[in-house]
Write a protein that holds these residues in place. Structure first.
Motif, PDB file in Angstrom:
ATOM      1  N   LEU A   1      28.066  32.884  42.286  1.00 31.07           N
ATOM      2  CA  LEU A   1      28.304  34.283  42.070  1.00 31.07           C
ATOM      3  C   LEU A   1      27.519  35.011  40.987  1.00 31.07           C
ATOM      4  N   GLU A   2      27.276  34.206  39.736  1.00 31.99           N
ATOM      5  CA  GLU A   2      26.386  34.642  38.872  1.00 31.99           C
ATOM      6  C   GLU A   2      25.040  35.225  39.367  1.00 31.99           C
ATOM      7  N   GLU A   3      24.630  34.281  40.084  1.00 34.36           N
ATOM      8  CA  GLU A   3      23.125  34.709  40.745  1.00 34.36           C
ATOM      9  C   GLU A   3      23.125  36.058  41.540  1.00 34.36           C
ATOM     10  N   THR A   4      24.043  36.197  42.205  1.00 37.43           N
ATOM     11  CA  THR A   4      24.261  37.160  43.432  1.00 37.43           C
ATOM     12  C   THR A   4      24.513  38.461  42.396  1.00 37.43           C
ATOM     13  N   THR A   5      25.427  38.555  41.437  1.00 35.26           N
ATOM     14  CA  THR A   5      25.568  39.642  40.592  1.00 35.26           C
ATOM     15  C   THR A   5      24.499  39.962  39.666  1.00 35.26           C
ATOM     16  N   GLY A   6      23.917  38.804  39.431  1.00 36.94           N
ATOM     17  CA  GLY A   6      22.381  39.153  38.596  1.00 36.94           C
ATOM     18  C   GLY A   6      21.497  40.006  39.455  1.00 36.94           C
ATOM     19  N   ARG A   7      21.321  39.701  40.634  1.00 39.38           N
ATOM     20  CA  ARG A   7      20.512  40.636  41.675  1.00 39.38           C
ATOM     21  C   ARG A   7      20.823  42.017  41.707  1.00 39.38           C
ATOM     22  N   ILE A   8      22.247  41.793  41.651  1.00 43.57           N
ATOM     23  CA  ILE A   8      22.822  43.214  41.578  1.00 43.57           C
ATOM     24  C   ILE A   8      22.558  44.187  40.567  1.00 43.57           C
ATOM     25  N   SER A   9      22.725  43.503  39.356  1.00 42.77           N
ATOM     26  CA  SER A   9      22.619  44.334  38.090  1.00 42.77           C
ATOM     27  C   SER A   9      21.307  44.643  38.033  1.00 42.77           C
ATOM     28  N   GLY A  10      20.333  44.334  38.694  1.00 44.67           N
ATOM     29  CA  GLY A  10      18.826  44.796  38.551  1.00 44.67           C
ATOM     30  C   GLY A  10      18.752  46.149  39.083  1.00 44.67           C
ATOM     31  N   LEU A  11      19.759  46.640  39.594  1.00 47.42           N
ATOM     32  CA  LEU A  11      20.061  48.078  40.012  1.00 47.42           C
ATOM     33  C   LEU A  11      20.699  48.835  39.035  1.00 47.42           C
ATOM     34  N   GLY A  12      21.566  48.344  38.108  1.00 51.53           N
ATOM     35  CA  GLY A  12      22.273  49.265  37.308  1.00 51.53           C
ATOM     36  C   GLY A  12      23.477  48.429  36.789  1.00 51.53           C
ATOM     37  N   ALA A  13      24.422  48.724  35.768  1.00 46.07           N
ATOM     38  CA  ALA A  13      25.402  48.249  35.090  1.00 46.07           C
ATOM     39  C   ALA A  13      26.364  47.579  36.368  1.00 46.07           C
ATOM     40  N   VAL A  14      26.912  46.543  36.143  1.00 45.91           N
ATOM     41  CA  VAL A  14      27.668  45.749  36.890  1.00 45.91           C
ATOM     42  C   VAL A  14      29.065  45.320  36.184  1.00 45.91           C
ATOM     43  N   THR A  15      29.942  45.668  36.960  1.00 47.18           N
ATOM     44  CA  THR A  15      31.461  44.918  36.412  1.00 47.18           C
ATOM     45  C   THR A  15      32.234  44.236  37.578  1.00 47.18           C
ATOM     46  N   THR A  16      32.425  42.861  37.295  1.00 46.79           N
ATOM     47  CA  THR A  16      32.782  42.053  38.371  1.00 46.79           C
ATOM     48  C   THR A  16      34.252  41.788  38.138  1.00 46.79           C
ATOM     49  N   SER A  17      35.145  41.765  39.227  1.00 45.50           N
ATOM     50  CA  SER A  17      36.490  41.059  39.071  1.00 45.50           C
ATOM     51  C   SER A  17      36.598  40.174  39.970  1.00 45.50           C
ATOM     52  N   ILE A  18      37.084  38.871  39.781  1.00 45.34           N
ATOM     53  CA  ILE A  18      37.379  37.902  40.380  1.00 45.34           C
ATOM     54  C   ILE A  18      38.599  37.990  41.272  1.00 45.34           C
ATOM     55  N   VAL A  19      38.888  37.650  42.595  1.00 45.67           N
ATOM     56  CA  VAL A  19      40.105  37.829  43.341  1.00 45.67           C
ATOM     57  C   VAL A  19      40.790  36.547  42.918  1.00 45.67           C
ATOM     58  N   TYR A  20      42.189  36.717  42.482  1.00 45.77           N
ATOM     59  CA  TYR A  20      42.960  35.275  42.357  1.00 45.77           C
ATOM     60  C   TYR A  20      43.597  35.341  43.582  1.00 45.77           C
ATOM     61  N   SER A  21      44.194  36.286  44.431  1.00 46.52           N
ATOM     62  CA  SER A  21      44.824  35.883  45.586  1.00 46.52           C
ATOM     63  C   SER A  21      44.785  37.461  46.442  1.00 46.52           C
ATOM     64  N   SER A  22      45.145  37.619  47.654  1.00 46.46           N
ATOM     65  CA  SER A  22      45.062  38.654  48.584  1.00 46.46           C
ATOM     66  C   SER A  22      46.470  38.989  48.997  1.00 46.46           C
ATOM     67  N   PRO A  23      47.493  39.264  48.514  1.00 45.14           N
ATOM     68  CA  PRO A  23      48.816  39.351  49.207  1.00 45.14           C
ATOM     69  C   PRO A  23      48.784  40.318  50.372  1.00 45.14           C
ATOM     70  N   LEU A  24      47.583  41.177  50.496  1.00 45.02           N
ATOM     71  CA  LEU A  24      47.309  42.010  51.818  1.00 45.02           C
ATOM     72  C   LEU A  24      46.045  41.940  51.920  1.00 45.02           C
ATOM     73  N   GLU A  25      45.397  41.065  52.936  1.00 43.27           N
ATOM     74  CA  GLU A  25      44.004  40.950  53.097  1.00 43.27           C
ATOM     75  C   GLU A  25      43.535  42.264  54.175  1.00 43.27           C
ATOM     76  N   ARG A  26      44.191  42.561  55.278  1.00 48.23           N
ATOM     77  CA  ARG A  26      44.019  43.515  55.826  1.00 48.23           C
ATOM     78  C   ARG A  26      45.207  44.003  56.860  1.00 48.23           C
ATOM     79  N   ARG A  27      45.299  45.076  57.081  1.00 49.56           N
ATOM     80  CA  ARG A  27      46.678  45.449  57.544  1.00 49.56           C
ATOM     81  C   ARG A  27      45.866  46.542  58.867  1.00 49.56           C
ATOM     82  N   PRO A  28      46.557  46.182  59.944  1.00 50.13           N
ATOM     83  CA  PRO A  28      46.408  47.185  61.128  1.00 50.13           C
ATOM     84  C   PRO A  28      46.636  48.846  60.897  1.00 50.13           C
ATOM     85  N   LEU A  29      46.094  49.795  61.267  1.00 49.57           N
ATOM     86  CA  LEU A  29      46.440  51.118  61.250  1.00 49.57           C
ATOM     87  C   LEU A  29      47.368  51.312  62.506  1.00 49.57           C
ATOM     88  N   VAL A  30      48.520  51.787  61.870  1.00 47.29           N
ATOM     89  CA  VAL A  30      49.783  52.006  62.903  1.00 47.29           C
ATOM     90  C   VAL A  30      50.164  53.393  62.840  1.00 47.29           C
TER      91      VAL A  30
END
Length: 148
Positions: A118-147
């Motif tokens: 993750l550090e390597e990946t965000t390092g590549r991204i930060s070459g374009l500008g300031a980066v803020t990273t938030s680690i996902v602990y869990s996903s109580p709702l990953e995806r929801r169908p449109l209804v």
């Protein structure tokens, strides 16, 4: 772009397909109480109208060795987006990228093997500008169908 007008049957078909994209036309027909041929025609029309844009498998990232999920925000200091698009094309760890309003310009969903990865990946991204990273602990709702 004009919105496609959906009736109640279209919505029921879309909900069923979002829950199970591998449902057969016969199964869908039972869901909406129509003939399989009528359902086939409706689904074809929804595809041609661009309402249904594709079908895909939902993958558990942990099960394939990418247990770390992060939301990465990028402040991009220029209006030349080509370097950003080039980075996206060469960085498969970025699963989603959204151009947003606010202090950040882009929000990306990133999957990684380890914190170092993750550090390597965000390092590549930060070459374009300031980066803020938030680690996902869990996903109580990953995806929801449109209804409706």
């Amino acid at each position: 772009m004009t919105a496609y007008s959906l009736d109640a049957t279209d919505w029921r078909l879309l909900e069923a397909l979002q829950r199970d994209g591998r449902a057969t036309f016969a199964e869908l027909a039972r869901t909406v109480a129509m003939s399989p041929s009528a359902v086939t025609e409706r689904v074809r029309r929804l595809e041609e109208a661009g309402v249904i844009t594709g079908y895909s498998a939902v993958i558990d990232h942990e099960r394939i060795g990418l247990p770390i999920l992060a939301m990465v925000r990028l402040r991009y200091p220029t209006g030349n987006y080509k370097p950003f698009h080039d980075l996206l094309a060469s960085t498969p760890e970025v699963l989603e990228a959204h151009h947003v309003t606010g202090d950040d310009c882009f929000v990306m969903k990133v999957a990684a093997r380890s914190m170092r990865h993750l550090e390597e990946t965000t390092g590549r991204i930060s070459g374009l500008g300031a980066v803020t990273t938030s680690i996902v602990y869990s996903s109580p709702l990953e995806r929801r169908p449109l209804v409706l």
